[in-house]
Design an enzyme around this catalytic site. Structure first.
Site, mmCIF file in Angstrom:
data_model
loop_
_atom_site.group_PDB
_atom_site.id
_atom_site.type_symbol
_atom_site.label_atom_id
_atom_site.label_comp_id
_atom_site.label_asym_id
_atom_site.label_seq_id
_atom_site.Cartn_x
_atom_site.Cartn_y
_atom_site.Cartn_z
ATOM 1 N N ASP A 31 6.691 -14.945 -2.562
ATOM 2 C CA ASP A 31 6.823 -13.700 -3.313
ATOM 3 C C ASP A 31 8.149 -13.722 -4.072
ATOM 4 O O ASP A 31 9.182 -14.118 -3.534
ATOM 5 C CB ASP A 31 6.769 -12.494 -2.361
ATOM 6 C CG ASP A 31 6.559 -11.190 -3.100
ATOM 7 O OD1 ASP A 31 5.482 -10.583 -2.937
ATOM 8 O OD2 ASP A 31 7.472 -10.771 -3.857
ATOM 9 N N ILE A 32 8.116 -13.302 -5.309
ATOM 10 C CA ILE A 32 9.300 -13.352 -6.177
ATOM 11 C C ILE A 32 10.371 -12.348 -5.724
ATOM 12 O O ILE A 32 11.558 -12.517 -6.026
ATOM 13 C CB ILE A 32 8.886 -13.100 -7.654
ATOM 14 C CG1 ILE A 32 9.886 -13.716 -8.616
ATOM 15 C CG2 ILE A 32 8.668 -11.624 -7.948
ATOM 16 C CD1 ILE A 32 9.376 -13.795 -10.048
ATOM 17 N N ASN A 88 -2.696 -4.659 0.312
ATOM 18 C CA ASN A 88 -2.659 -3.353 -0.350
ATOM 19 C C ASN A 88 -3.888 -3.193 -1.245
ATOM 20 O O ASN A 88 -4.352 -4.171 -1.839
ATOM 21 C CB ASN A 88 -1.389 -3.225 -1.194
ATOM 22 C CG ASN A 88 -0.127 -3.246 -0.347
ATOM 23 O OD1 ASN A 88 -0.110 -2.735 0.772
ATOM 24 N ND2 ASN A 88 0.930 -3.851 -0.857
ATOM 25 N N HIS A 101 -4.665 -10.119 -2.773
ATOM 26 C CA HIS A 101 -3.670 -10.994 -2.137
ATOM 27 C C HIS A 101 -3.292 -10.492 -0.756
ATOM 28 O O HIS A 101 -3.226 -9.283 -0.529
ATOM 29 C CB HIS A 101 -2.417 -11.145 -3.012
ATOM 30 C CG HIS A 101 -1.804 -9.848 -3.435
ATOM 31 N ND1 HIS A 101 -2.330 -9.060 -4.446
ATOM 32 C CD2 HIS A 101 -0.701 -9.190 -3.001
ATOM 33 C CE1 HIS A 101 -1.581 -7.988 -4.610
ATOM 34 N NE2 HIS A 101 -0.588 -8.037 -3.732
ATOM 35 N N HIS A 103 -0.200 -10.391 1.903
ATOM 36 C CA HIS A 103 1.241 -10.591 2.095
ATOM 37 C C HIS A 103 1.432 -11.131 3.519
ATOM 38 O O HIS A 103 1.010 -10.478 4.487
ATOM 39 C CB HIS A 103 1.997 -9.258 2.028
ATOM 40 C CG HIS A 103 2.027 -8.599 0.690
ATOM 41 N ND1 HIS A 103 3.107 -8.662 -0.148
ATOM 42 C CD2 HIS A 103 1.105 -7.832 0.053
ATOM 43 C CE1 HIS A 103 2.864 -7.955 -1.247
ATOM 44 N NE2 HIS A 103 1.648 -7.444 -1.152
HETATM 45 P P1 AMP Z 1 1.279 -5.552 -4.315
HETATM 46 O O1 AMP Z 1 2.218 -4.382 -4.383
HETATM 47 O O2 AMP Z 1 0.553 -5.627 -2.993
HETATM 48 O O3 AMP Z 1 0.357 -5.636 -5.501
HETATM 49 O O4 AMP Z 1 2.201 -6.843 -4.320
HETATM 50 C C1 AMP Z 1 2.470 -7.595 -5.451
HETATM 51 C C2 AMP Z 1 3.537 -8.580 -5.077
HETATM 52 O O5 AMP Z 1 3.589 -9.576 -6.073
HETATM 53 C C3 AMP Z 1 4.945 -7.970 -4.957
HETATM 54 O O6 AMP Z 1 5.463 -8.178 -3.645
HETATM 55 C C4 AMP Z 1 5.740 -8.726 -6.017
HETATM 56 O O7 AMP Z 1 7.063 -8.993 -5.629
HETATM 57 C C5 AMP Z 1 4.919 -9.993 -6.177
HETATM 58 N N1 AMP Z 1 5.055 -10.672 -7.468
HETATM 59 C C6 AMP Z 1 5.001 -10.140 -8.705
HETATM 60 N N2 AMP Z 1 5.155 -11.078 -9.641
HETATM 61 C C7 AMP Z 1 5.297 -12.254 -8.989
HETATM 62 C C8 AMP Z 1 5.509 -13.594 -9.406
HETATM 63 N N3 AMP Z 1 5.592 -13.943 -10.706
HETATM 64 N N4 AMP Z 1 5.643 -14.557 -8.461
HETATM 65 C C9 AMP Z 1 5.574 -14.237 -7.158
HETATM 66 N N5 AMP Z 1 5.379 -12.979 -6.693
HETATM 67 C C10 AMP Z 1 5.246 -11.999 -7.596
#
Ligand code: AMP
Length: 113
Positions: A31-32, A88, A101, A103
């Site tokens: 995760d970024i 989520n 996805h 987490h």
């Molecule tokens: P959600 O709130 O469950 O949709 O989680 C989306 C997740 O994607 C968040 O924890 C972000 O930090 C992560 N995210 C967004 N863009 C990227 C990216 N380019 N690379 C890795 N993780 C990302």
């Protein structure tokens, strides 16, 4: 960047990311914006918007994603201390990226909720 296809771009390696595991069906990457020392996202390679789009035909992908998450937890050696798995869904579930996805979060004591 268009958030609708950001994970698709990661899967196809069109944008940089730290992929920790990939096979024909699943991709896992860091995760970024990690919420803990270990924070990995596990996604199906084939687009599914969220849990509401799981049906009898594609349900197997969820067990593949879960099994991959458990294997990564073991590889990262957080399986004994423990970890959390979150999916989520939509607005009230705080889903920001409309691409199914998991987490996988661990490496520290997490807060109760
Ligand atoms: P959600 O709130 O469950 O949709 O989680 C989306 C997740 O994607 C968040 O924890 C972000 O930090 C992560 N995210 C967004 N863009 C990227 C990216 N380019 N690379 C890795 N993780 C990302």
């Amino acid at each position: 960047m268009n958030i609708n296809n950001i994970f698709q771009k990661i899967i196809k390696k069109k944008i940089p990311s730290e992929i920790v595991y990939q096979n024909k069906k699943i991709t896992a990457f860091k995760d970024i914006s990690p919420k803990a020392p270990i924070h990995i996202l596990i996604v199906p390679n084939k687009f599914i918007k969220n849990l509401n789009y799981i049906n009898k035909k594609n349900i197997c992908i969820l067990s593949e994603m879960l099994y991959t998450s458990i294997k990564i937890a073991k590889k990262k050696k957080i399986h004994k201390s423990g970890y959390r798995i979150i999916i989520n869904c939509n607005k009230n579930g705080c889903q920001k990226i409309p691409y199914l996805h998991i987490h996988l979060i661990g490496g520290k004591k997490l807060n109760n909720f």
